[in-house]
Scaffold this motif. Structure first.
Motif, short mmCIF file in Angstrom:
data_model
loop_
_atom_site.label_atom_id
_atom_site.label_comp_id
_atom_site.label_asym_id
_atom_site.label_seq_id
_atom_site.Cartn_x
_atom_site.Cartn_y
_atom_site.Cartn_z
N GLY A 28 71.46 20.86 32.19
CA GLY A 28 71.15 21.37 30.85
C GLY A 28 71.47 22.85 30.77
O GLY A 28 70.87 23.66 31.47
N ALA B 148 67.25 27.98 28.71
CA ALA B 148 66.42 27.89 29.93
C ALA B 148 67.30 27.54 31.13
O ALA B 148 67.16 28.14 32.21
N ASP C 191 76.18 20.29 31.69
CA ASP C 191 75.67 19.95 30.36
C ASP C 191 76.46 18.76 29.82
O ASP C 191 77.65 18.65 30.07
N ARG C 192 75.77 17.91 29.10
CA ARG C 192 76.49 16.73 28.58
C ARG C 192 77.35 17.09 27.38
O ARG C 192 78.19 16.32 26.96
N ARG C 193 77.07 18.25 26.80
CA ARG C 193 77.88 18.67 25.65
C ARG C 193 78.81 19.81 26.08
O ARG C 193 78.80 20.23 27.23
N GLY D 156 75.97 23.03 23.25
CA GLY D 156 74.73 22.89 24.02
C GLY D 156 73.68 23.90 23.58
O GLY D 156 74.00 24.96 23.07
N GLY D 157 72.41 23.55 23.77
CA GLY D 157 71.31 24.48 23.48
C GLY D 157 71.16 24.78 22.00
O GLY D 157 71.81 24.19 21.15
N ASN E 146 66.91 32.53 16.16
CA ASN E 146 65.54 32.42 16.65
C ASN E 146 64.88 33.78 16.66
O ASN E 146 65.55 34.79 16.87
N GLY E 147 63.57 33.77 16.49
CA GLY E 147 62.80 35.00 16.65
C GLY E 147 62.39 35.13 18.11
O GLY E 147 61.79 34.21 18.67
N SER F 134 66.92 19.97 30.71
CA SER F 134 67.65 19.19 29.70
C SER F 134 66.88 19.08 28.39
O SER F 134 67.18 18.21 27.57
N ASP G 158 61.94 23.59 27.65
CA ASP G 158 61.30 22.51 26.89
C ASP G 158 61.03 21.29 27.78
O ASP G 158 60.11 20.51 27.50
N GLY H 268 60.06 28.90 22.36
CA GLY H 268 60.27 28.57 23.77
C GLY H 268 61.36 29.38 24.46
O GLY H 268 61.56 29.22 25.66
N ILE H 269 62.05 30.24 23.72
CA ILE H 269 63.20 30.93 24.31
C ILE H 269 62.76 31.90 25.41
O ILE H 269 63.18 31.81 26.56
C1 LIG Z 1 64.94 24.97 14.19
C2 LIG Z 1 64.31 25.56 15.40
C3 LIG Z 1 63.87 26.87 15.36
C4 LIG Z 1 63.31 27.46 16.51
N1 LIG Z 1 62.90 28.74 16.42
C5 LIG Z 1 62.48 29.36 17.55
C6 LIG Z 1 62.18 30.74 17.51
O1 LIG Z 1 62.25 31.39 16.46
N2 LIG Z 1 61.83 31.34 18.68
C7 LIG Z 1 61.75 30.66 19.86
O2 LIG Z 1 61.46 31.28 20.91
N3 LIG Z 1 62.00 29.33 19.91
C8 LIG Z 1 62.37 28.66 18.78
N4 LIG Z 1 62.66 27.33 18.82
C9 LIG Z 1 62.46 26.60 20.09
C10 LIG Z 1 63.60 26.88 21.05
O3 LIG Z 1 64.83 26.72 20.38
C11 LIG Z 1 63.51 25.94 22.26
O4 LIG Z 1 62.22 26.10 22.86
C12 LIG Z 1 64.59 26.28 23.27
O5 LIG Z 1 65.87 26.16 22.68
C13 LIG Z 1 64.50 25.35 24.48
O6 LIG Z 1 65.53 25.67 25.38
P1 LIG Z 1 65.90 24.69 26.56
O7 LIG Z 1 67.08 25.31 27.26
O8 LIG Z 1 64.70 24.35 27.35
O9 LIG Z 1 66.33 23.32 25.89
P2 LIG Z 1 67.56 22.98 24.91
O10 LIG Z 1 67.91 24.14 24.07
O11 LIG Z 1 67.18 21.70 24.24
O12 LIG Z 1 68.79 22.73 25.89
C14 LIG Z 1 68.86 21.56 26.65
C15 LIG Z 1 70.30 21.38 27.09
O13 LIG Z 1 70.35 20.23 27.95
C16 LIG Z 1 71.48 19.45 27.61
N5 LIG Z 1 71.17 18.07 27.99
C17 LIG Z 1 70.27 17.23 27.43
N6 LIG Z 1 70.29 16.03 28.07
C18 LIG Z 1 71.23 16.13 29.04
C19 LIG Z 1 71.73 15.22 30.02
N7 LIG Z 1 71.27 13.97 30.08
N8 LIG Z 1 72.69 15.64 30.86
C20 LIG Z 1 73.18 16.92 30.77
N9 LIG Z 1 72.76 17.83 29.86
C21 LIG Z 1 71.78 17.43 29.00
C22 LIG Z 1 71.64 19.64 26.11
O14 LIG Z 1 72.98 19.40 25.71
C23 LIG Z 1 71.25 21.11 25.94
O15 LIG Z 1 72.36 21.97 26.05
C24 LIG Z 1 63.19 26.71 17.71
C25 LIG Z 1 63.62 25.38 17.75
C26 LIG Z 1 64.16 24.81 16.61
C27 LIG Z 1 64.60 23.38 16.66
#
Ligand SMILES: Cc1cc2nc3c(=O)[nH]c(=O)nc-3n(C[C@H](O)[C@H](O)[C@H](O)COP(=O)(O)OP(=O)(O)OC[C@H]3O[C@@H](n4cnc5c(N)ncnc54)[C@H](O)[C@@H]3O)c2cc1C
Length: 451
Positions: free
Chosen positions: A4, A8, A27-29, A34-35, A40-41, A152, A290, A302-303
């Motif tokens: 992923g 994160a 990453d699968r995308r 991705g992501g 975001n704030g 992921s 996440d 969650g950023i």
């Molecule tokens: C509309 C919206 C507004 C938001 N606003 C805020 C904000 O203002 N401030 C803030 O701090 N947070 C905000 N968030 C939350 C924040 O975006 C998330 O907490 C954060 O993006 C999580 O990051 P991550 O890297 O854990 O997961 P993700 O961003 O979900 O990334 C996961 C990655 O894993 C990849 N993946 C998934 N499955 C697989 C697989 N099987 N094999 C390989 N790769 C895979 C995906 O393609 C993706 O690239 C918001 C969320 C949304 C939806």
């Protein structure tokens, strides 16, 4: 291996490589998809704690913007200067990938996990299908690693394969998910936008955030540029089907405000709104972002916390002979829970309170004057707000004048106050029985999940 490449995952891969580990990031995308891909704030101090430069230049949007918080009926609660900074997530994602690549991380896009091999309870290898150019003949690779990092997102592709983690990491229920969207539009009628702002006592360049508009836990932040050229609409509500959805909330807003012009860009998604799992490490496996529910539940951010988690993981495993050893990865989990566990449980309690209050309760809260600048700023700054001594007496008076609200709020707020200290009691070393006791204590503080 980090699975992923959202913020994160890319952040964790970068931090692990900085510690001298050989890292592959999948990453699968593709790199452009991705992501998170919206605005975001974020908080600069979170980036500093993660050892990553805060957003700057094109990546950095508005900072210290004046935000007017209003109740569901439009009543003004408070106006505060937001401590958050807008970040262009696509650009931030690209920067993290570039830094990771420069630190030696091998990045493989369009890679799907086909199966996961677990030997004597430890995740040891994955079978990956790589399809770099879209449709075509995919390449198959078996990849072994000493440590797998599940980044992921909320689906957690690896965690359910770990016999140690499976009982701890139940899928997040829909009542603990936020359906969110962030969409930006042109403004086709600047006078209409000006009238919208004036209705809320706001000016161009400011944000009007309405709370409780679709269930007690819901928000709709409308940020209008200083030159009245563009508007951003950020929304969220609980995703259990009883309320609206993020995309529908945006659609309804646009329909009711004819000055909003053509859509420019944006996105939507679903955010876990619960405290982090009590256990998010296992032999050969650690979760970040996440996937571990490392999110501030009161507003689904969650950023920053996900980036800090990557740093904590690298600090725990760097320099060890076996970075996937259960005792080594547990150190990361303990460090994270000690620092953030209590705060995120308290924030979860507050989030549940919002849901319980419902739209009417939130309207009453706004009218009561109990939503103070200190409390709102603390929440946006991802802290548990402590009212200054000078405010305590006034707050007590307001609580006396709103007895039914006080009855509902005080027990939750008291439990939140206790919860702040609970993270430091997470067991330091591998002790599953002690972790179970700790988790039962956390469950008692949280109480039942509101419908
Ligand atoms: C509309 C919206 C507004 C938001 N606003 C805020 C904000 O203002 N401030 C803030 O701090 N947070 C905000 N968030 C939350 C924040 O975006 C998330 O907490 C954060 O993006 C999580 O990051 P991550 O890297 O854990 O997961 P993700 O961003 O979900 O990334 C996961 C990655 O894993 C990849 N993946 C998934 N499955 C697989 C697989 N099987 N094999 C390989 N790769 C895979 C995906 O393609 C993706 O690239 C918001 C969320 C949304 C939806």
């Amino acid at each position: 291996m980090v699975v992923g490449a959202g913020t994160a995952g890319a952040g964790a891969a970068l931090q692990l490589a900085r510690k001298g580990l050989r890292v592959i990031l999948l990453d699968r995308r593709g790199p452009e998809a991705g992501g998170a891909q919206w605005q975001n704030g974020v908080l600069d101090r979170h980036f500093e704690q993660a050892g990553i430069e805060p957003p700057a230049g094109d990546e950095r949007g508005g900072a210290n913007l004046l935000t007017h918080i209003v109740g569901p009926d439009g009543t003004r609660a408070v106006s505060i200067t937001s401590p958050t900074v807008g970040a262009d997530m696509a650009l931030l994602g690209r920067r993290l990938r570039r830094l990771a690549a420069e630190a030696g991380v091998e990045i493989v896009d369009h890679a799907e996990i086909r199966s996961v091999v677990v030997e004597r309870g430890r995740v040891t290898s994955v079978d990956v299908r790589v399809n770099p150019s879209g449709p075509g003949v995919p390449a198959q690779r078996i990849l072994r690693a000493a440590l797998f990092v599940d980044a992921s997102g909320r689906g957690g592709v690896l965690r359910r394969h770990s016999p140690a983690l499976d009982p701890w990491c139940a899928s997040v229920s829909r009542s603990e998910l936020c359906s969110a969207a962030d969409v930006h539009f042109e403004i086709s009628d600047p006078d209409g936008a000006r009238r919208f702002l004036a209705r809320h006592g706001a000016r161009p360049g400011e944000t009007v955030t309405a709370i409780g508009v679709s269930g007690g836990y819901s928000t709709r932040a409308v940020a209008i540029d200083a030159d009245l050229g563009r508007v951003g609409v950020l929304v969220g509500c609980v995703a259990n089907g009883r309320y609206s959805t993020g995309p529908k909330m945006v659609e309804d807003f646009v329909r009711s405000e004819p000055w909003v012009g053509p859509r420019l860009h944006g996105g939507f998604g679903v955010i876990p709104l619960r405290r982090p799992y009590a256990r998010f490490t296992a032999p050969g496996l650690a979760l970040v972002g996440d996937a571990a529910c490392q999110v501030f539940p009161a507003h689904g951010s969650g950023i920053g916390i996900g980036l800090i988690a990557g740093r904590m993981l690298a600090d725990a495993v760097g320099g060890t002979t076996d970075p996937g050893d259960e005792h080594v990865v547990w150190r990361y989990q303990a460090a994270f829970q000690h620092e953030f566990g209590g705060l995120l449980v308290a924030s979860d309690i507050f989030r549940r309170l919002g849901t319980e209050l419902g739209e009417e309760g939130v309207a009453a809260l706004v009218r009561s004057g109990l939503m103070t600048e200190t409390a709102t700023e603390g929440g946006l700054d991802q802290r548990w707000p402590e009212p200054p001594a000078s405010e305590v007496l006034a707050l007590a008076g307001r609580l006396v004048r709103a007895p039914s609200l006080a009855r509902r709020m005080l027990p939750r707020l008291a439990r939140g106050q206790v919860a702040i200290g609970v993270g430091s009691r997470h067991p330091d070393t591998v002790d599953v029985a002690a972790l179970e006791r700790w988790d039962r204590g956390v469950q008692r503080l949280l109480g039942p999940l509101p419908a």
